[in-house]
Design a protein around this motif. Sequence first.
Motif, PDB file in Angstrom:
ATOM      1  N   PRO A  64       4.587   7.884 -11.905  1.00  0.00           N
ATOM      2  CA  PRO A  64       6.037   7.868 -11.690  1.00  0.00           C
ATOM      3  C   PRO A  64       6.347   7.861 -10.192  1.00  0.00           C
ATOM      4  N   SER A  65       7.583   7.621  -9.847  1.00  0.00           N
ATOM      5  CA  SER A  65       7.969   7.549  -8.441  1.00  0.00           C
ATOM      6  C   SER A  65       7.810   8.891  -7.727  1.00  0.00           C
ATOM      7  N   SER A  66       7.842  10.014  -8.471  1.00  0.00           N
ATOM      8  CA  SER A  66       7.674  11.328  -7.847  1.00  0.00           C
ATOM      9  C   SER A  66       6.267  11.524  -7.306  1.00  0.00           C
ATOM     10  N   ARG A  67       5.320  10.708  -7.756  1.00  0.00           N
ATOM     11  CA  ARG A  67       3.933  10.821  -7.294  1.00  0.00           C
ATOM     12  C   ARG A  67       3.564   9.693  -6.329  1.00  0.00           C
ATOM     13  N   ILE A  68       4.546   9.056  -5.751  1.00  0.00           N
ATOM     14  CA  ILE A  68       4.309   7.962  -4.813  1.00  0.00           C
ATOM     15  C   ILE A  68       4.949   8.318  -3.474  1.00  0.00           C
ATOM     16  N   ARG A  69       4.229   8.066  -2.385  1.00  0.00           N
ATOM     17  CA  ARG A  69       4.732   8.297  -1.031  1.00  0.00           C
ATOM     18  C   ARG A  69       4.363   7.114  -0.142  1.00  0.00           C
ATOM     19  N   ALA A  70       5.080   7.002   0.965  1.00  0.00           N
ATOM     20  CA  ALA A  70       4.776   5.957   1.937  1.00  0.00           C
ATOM     21  C   ALA A  70       3.483   6.307   2.673  1.00  0.00           C
ATOM     22  N   MET A  71       2.766   5.294   3.125  1.00  0.00           N
ATOM     23  CA  MET A  71       1.513   5.491   3.825  1.00  0.00           C
ATOM     24  C   MET A  71       1.691   5.185   5.312  1.00  0.00           C
ATOM     25  N   PHE A  74      -3.754   0.989  -7.952  1.00  0.00           N
ATOM     26  CA  PHE A  74      -5.216   0.884  -7.838  1.00  0.00           C
ATOM     27  C   PHE A  74      -5.625   1.729  -6.645  1.00  0.00           C
ATOM     28  N   PHE A  75      -6.468   2.753  -6.875  1.00  0.00           N
ATOM     29  CA  PHE A  75      -6.904   3.631  -5.802  1.00  0.00           C
ATOM     30  C   PHE A  75      -8.013   2.927  -5.017  1.00  0.00           C
ATOM     31  N   VAL A  76      -7.672   2.517  -3.804  1.00  0.00           N
ATOM     32  CA  VAL A  76      -8.509   1.567  -3.072  1.00  0.00           C
ATOM     33  C   VAL A  76      -9.823   2.169  -2.595  1.00  0.00           C
ATOM     34  N   ASP A  77      -9.940   3.480  -2.524  1.00  0.00           N
ATOM     35  CA  ASP A  77     -11.182   4.101  -2.060  1.00  0.00           C
ATOM     36  C   ASP A  77     -12.081   4.551  -3.206  1.00  0.00           C
ATOM     37  N   TYR A  78     -11.611   4.385  -4.466  1.00  0.00           N
ATOM     38  CA  TYR A  78     -12.403   4.840  -5.612  1.00  0.00           C
ATOM     39  C   TYR A  78     -12.505   3.794  -6.715  1.00  0.00           C
ATOM     40  N   GLY A  79     -11.559   2.857  -6.810  1.00  0.00           N
ATOM     41  CA  GLY A  79     -11.645   1.780  -7.773  1.00  0.00           C
ATOM     42  C   GLY A  79     -11.004   2.061  -9.107  1.00  0.00           C
ATOM     43  N   ASN A  80     -10.439   3.226  -9.327  1.00  0.00           N
ATOM     44  CA  ASN A  80      -9.801   3.531 -10.598  1.00  0.00           C
ATOM     45  C   ASN A  80      -8.319   3.195 -10.553  1.00  0.00           C
ATOM     46  N   ARG A  81      -7.708   3.122 -11.722  1.00  0.00           N
ATOM     47  CA  ARG A  81      -6.294   2.753 -11.826  1.00  0.00           C
ATOM     48  C   ARG A  81      -5.544   3.835 -12.590  1.00  0.00           C
ATOM     49  N   GLU A  82      -4.216   3.891 -12.347  1.00  0.00           N
ATOM     50  CA  GLU A  82      -3.386   4.853 -13.061  1.00  0.00           C
ATOM     51  C   GLU A  82      -1.925   4.403 -12.963  1.00  0.00           C
ATOM     52  N   LYS A  83      -1.125   4.773 -13.975  1.00  0.00           N
ATOM     53  CA  LYS A  83       0.308   4.516 -13.957  1.00  0.00           C
ATOM     54  C   LYS A  83       0.998   5.796 -13.510  1.00  0.00           C
ATOM     55  N   TRP A 129       0.846  -1.198   0.000  1.00  0.00           N
ATOM     56  CA  TRP A 129       0.000   0.000   0.000  1.00  0.00           C
ATOM     57  C   TRP A 129       0.880   1.245   0.000  1.00  0.00           C
ATOM     58  N   CYS A 130       0.351   2.320  -0.571  1.00  0.00           N
ATOM     59  CA  CYS A 130       1.098   3.580  -0.630  1.00  0.00           C
ATOM     60  C   CYS A 130       0.114   4.723  -0.792  1.00  0.00           C
ATOM     61  N   LEU A 131       0.635   5.937  -0.930  1.00  0.00           N
ATOM     62  CA  LEU A 131      -0.156   7.117  -1.279  1.00  0.00           C
ATOM     63  C   LEU A 131       0.220   7.527  -2.694  1.00  0.00           C
ATOM     64  N   GLY A 132      -0.792   7.713  -3.542  1.00  0.00           N
ATOM     65  CA  GLY A 132      -0.553   8.111  -4.918  1.00  0.00           C
ATOM     66  C   GLY A 132      -1.189   9.449  -5.233  1.00  0.00           C
ATOM     67  N   GLN A 133      -0.483  10.259  -6.014  1.00  0.00           N
ATOM     68  CA  GLN A 133      -0.992  11.578  -6.398  1.00  0.00           C
ATOM     69  C   GLN A 133      -1.672  11.471  -7.755  1.00  0.00           C
ATOM     70  N   TYR A 134      -2.983  11.629  -7.752  1.00  0.00           N
ATOM     71  CA  TYR A 134      -3.776  11.493  -8.976  1.00  0.00           C
ATOM     72  C   TYR A 134      -3.465  12.656  -9.914  1.00  0.00           C
ATOM     73  N   THR A 135      -3.238  12.363 -11.188  1.00  0.00           N
ATOM     74  CA  THR A 135      -2.745  13.387 -12.111  1.00  0.00           C
ATOM     75  C   THR A 135      -3.797  14.419 -12.477  1.00  0.00           C
ATOM     76  N   LEU A 136      -5.085  14.091 -12.409  1.00  0.00           N
ATOM     77  CA  LEU A 136      -6.111  15.043 -12.842  1.00  0.00           C
ATOM     78  C   LEU A 136      -6.324  16.172 -11.839  1.00  0.00           C
TER      79      LEU A 136
END
Length: 970
Positions: A808-815, A797-806, A768-775
């Motif tokens: 980069p590592s700059s948009r990923i953080r530890a949870m 996979f955004f676990v609270d909304y069900g959508n997916r996205e690819k 699990w991680c934190l992802g920054q949605y691009t939109l």
Amino acid sequence: MATGWLRGTVKEVPSGDTLVIVGAVKAGPPPEKRITLSSLVAPKLGKRDGSSKDEPFAWASREFLRQKCIGQSVVFKVDYVVEQIGNREFGSVFIGQQDNVALAVVSNGWAKVRAGGEKQSPYVEELKKAEEAAQIAGLGIHTRDPSAVAKSVREIQVGDDAFNTTSFFQTVGKGKTVQAIVESVINGSMIRVTLLPGLQSAVVQVCGVQAPSMGRRAVADPAATADGEASAAPAVPSAASIAASSNAEPFAREAKYLAEVKTLNREVTLVIEGVDKYNNLFATVQVAGAEAGQTDSLAELLVKAGYAKVMEFSVNMMTSGSQRLRDLERAAKQERRAIWTNYVPAPTNQTKLSMNFNGKVVEIVSGDCLVIKDSASGVERRVQLSSLRAPRMSTRDRPADPWATDAKEFLRKRLIGREVEVKMEYTRKVPAAGEVGPSPADRELAFGNVETVPEKGEEKQNVSEMIVARGFAQVVRHRSDEERSCVYERLLECEELAKSSKRGIHSTKEPAANRINDVSLPGSATKAKQYLPFFQRAGKMLAVVEYVLSGHRLKLQIPKEGVCIVFAPSGIKTPSRPQPAANGKPAVQGEPFADEAVAFTREHAMQRDAEVTIETMDKGGTFLGTINILPASPAAKPLNLALSLMRAGLAMIQPNMDPSRLVEGSALAEAQRQAKEARLKIWQNWSPEQEAQPEEEEASATNGATNGSHAARPQEVLEVVVTEVADASEFYVQVVNEPRINWITEQLAAVSLTDGPVIPPELRAGQWCLGQYTLDNQWYRAYIERVNTKEPMYDVFFVDYGNREKLPSSRIRAMDTTLAAVPPQARMCTLAHVKVPEPTSDYAAEAKSVLAQLLSGGQRLLAHVSGREKPGPKDKHPKYAHGKLTVTLVEADTGVNMAAEMLLAGMAQLPKLSKVRDPAAREAVQKLQEYEEEARQAHRGIFVYGDPGDSDDEGAAPAPKPAGAWGKPR
């Protein structure tokens, strides 16, 4: 007419050659004489209206005489009277026996000797010699320096250049001091001053008080000149003076005289307080005291003598001293002084208190109300904070005011369990609910001032000042005759600080929403049970004890979950409290020591932070487990509530409960054994022989000892919002008003991720991680499905909304682990009673598009759950956390069935009716047949070339293209 020698005191110096001298009387304003020094001519002062200017050295001449004579005891006599100029009296004045005032003025060059004339001073020869000496020395008006002559003339500003109070106040600033000379006293609380060093003329209102009015001003005598050569008092009162005198309010002259004695022609210090809407300047006037170096407040002198009353609109401007004025006014009223001679106290619902005690804070009722246990008597006292009004907490009839819960929580964190000093100040009666006016049922509230007892390294703090400065309470504006807090002035200062800082209730921002799902109410057992699996997985959780329901039952708030629950320590019970008759049930008599058990739990657990572990839940909706009360001091140890009750002899292990089944069973059994042997509380009549007798007490309903039958469970209906459409057979929803969604959003908003370290590329799939949605560039909880280590890129996979996205590592953080503990909030669903094109079939994209259009826009839908596919042992993906729900989606307002809309669009097909065995499903399919038939007749979607396949064999392969619309069968 000449007189003999008289004694008096110089009250005023209008010009460089004129004095106003008053006599001595026992009471009231004394008689006075205006004496012009015989044979002298001093420079004339200009008029305030600008019609005439100062003669050279006029101001310096007046200042010399003022500084020499004002307030001095003098001996004087009238030498002669000139009738042609209004019976003006000319005389000789001596300070003491030897100091001739006129001679001193002439010797210093501040006046000339009048040449010629029949009437002269008896000391005219001495005056002429002094004048010659001053001329030779070039003193004062005899100077030979033209520049000195030019500088000696004041610039009197009139018209647009006149004194501007608002500009002056902004320049000087509130609370700053300015020196001034009082030129005249209009009434006891209004003076005209010359500001130093700029020599500006201004009218100043004495801040905080109002003296009686002198009435309409008298019309000026045509023979007099303002501020310059002032006219003598007329021998016969004029009509204007009589009219003004008749309009004066009682004690107006006495108030004016007191102000004149203390301030007229004297240097005073003005503490600038404010300007009202009429541009009146208000200031605290400080005058010289009786002793050297001492200063008195003119307002306090007037109020103390009973010559002025406190005015709330201006006393609130004062930076200090307002409480002192109120106390002096109260004393003057009680002694019936001056204007209060006929004072009758107004009826009030307040009573003054004088009682101090020390105690411990056991409950915070609201931002201005505490419950304190008296250390001496052990009695709990309800104390309202004096002169404060905090936002109201919620009741059954209305919600809480904004900032009410914030104010309560602010005090809870700082005061609960703390030792405090209480000074009770007054009581006030409050009408009972629904009552108007006095009533025997009125409640009496006790108000006091509360201060913390400092611990090591701390300072004593005033609770009222703390909460006002933080912006969680307002200061009550009392009437002048009302009791108030002993720190009222400091409270006003704290309130001004909070307003300037825009804190709390003074902020322009709305407070954070306090979303709490309360499942502690009766009948909420079903809702409460939904939280049990999560609580069991979470292990130890932080909680706040909201309320003590009984000796062992507590209402807890779990902040992380945003939920309130009922909790009881596993395996124990305390004596039952009495229950009144209700709902046809008879009254239940309380057991001994029930109140003691409640008092013990209140003192040690009420509104404290706690650490709770939940093991199970009984049928009544009460969660069971262990609870440790966290101490206020870090050095202290947590308090195990169950063990503490057992050791105090206020609880017992549940009948028929095997202690070995409890987490702390052996410790509880040992504590109970010790309490029995010590004969504590409930064990005071215990004997070892009783152990052999079977106990037949019924188990408490709280701990789930009763059995009951369960009614048939109705079909589950959820109010949802669709968050993602993966394909026609799979979409994701969120439950509306789910408290954990709001909590997750608030937690993510509070975390600063802008400058956080980038996650290293060694993250693996399945984490699990934190992802920054691009939109929207917002952060959400995510699950890593695949990692491309070369780029690196992450399929999430955004676990609270069900959508997916690819990403980069700059948009990923530890949870954080607390965020990861909350289950996914996106629930995977599929439509009931219809078959849609498979994801690989020809019409899959069109079917997904149609379904997405039907479910878009964030509309709220009702999801009737008809089935739930449980995840298999290998289904570890978060999307399977809730299983796969088979639902009938219906618009809440219109009742439109989404399955019917898919059938009408030709993007779904019904199963063969003969294959449907469930009666409810069979009925639903029959109702949908007309929609399928309409699409078939219109050749829409998959029916464009007729029937897409044989519905008798649902597992058969699709028909040849283009009729084959179902793709590979499952």
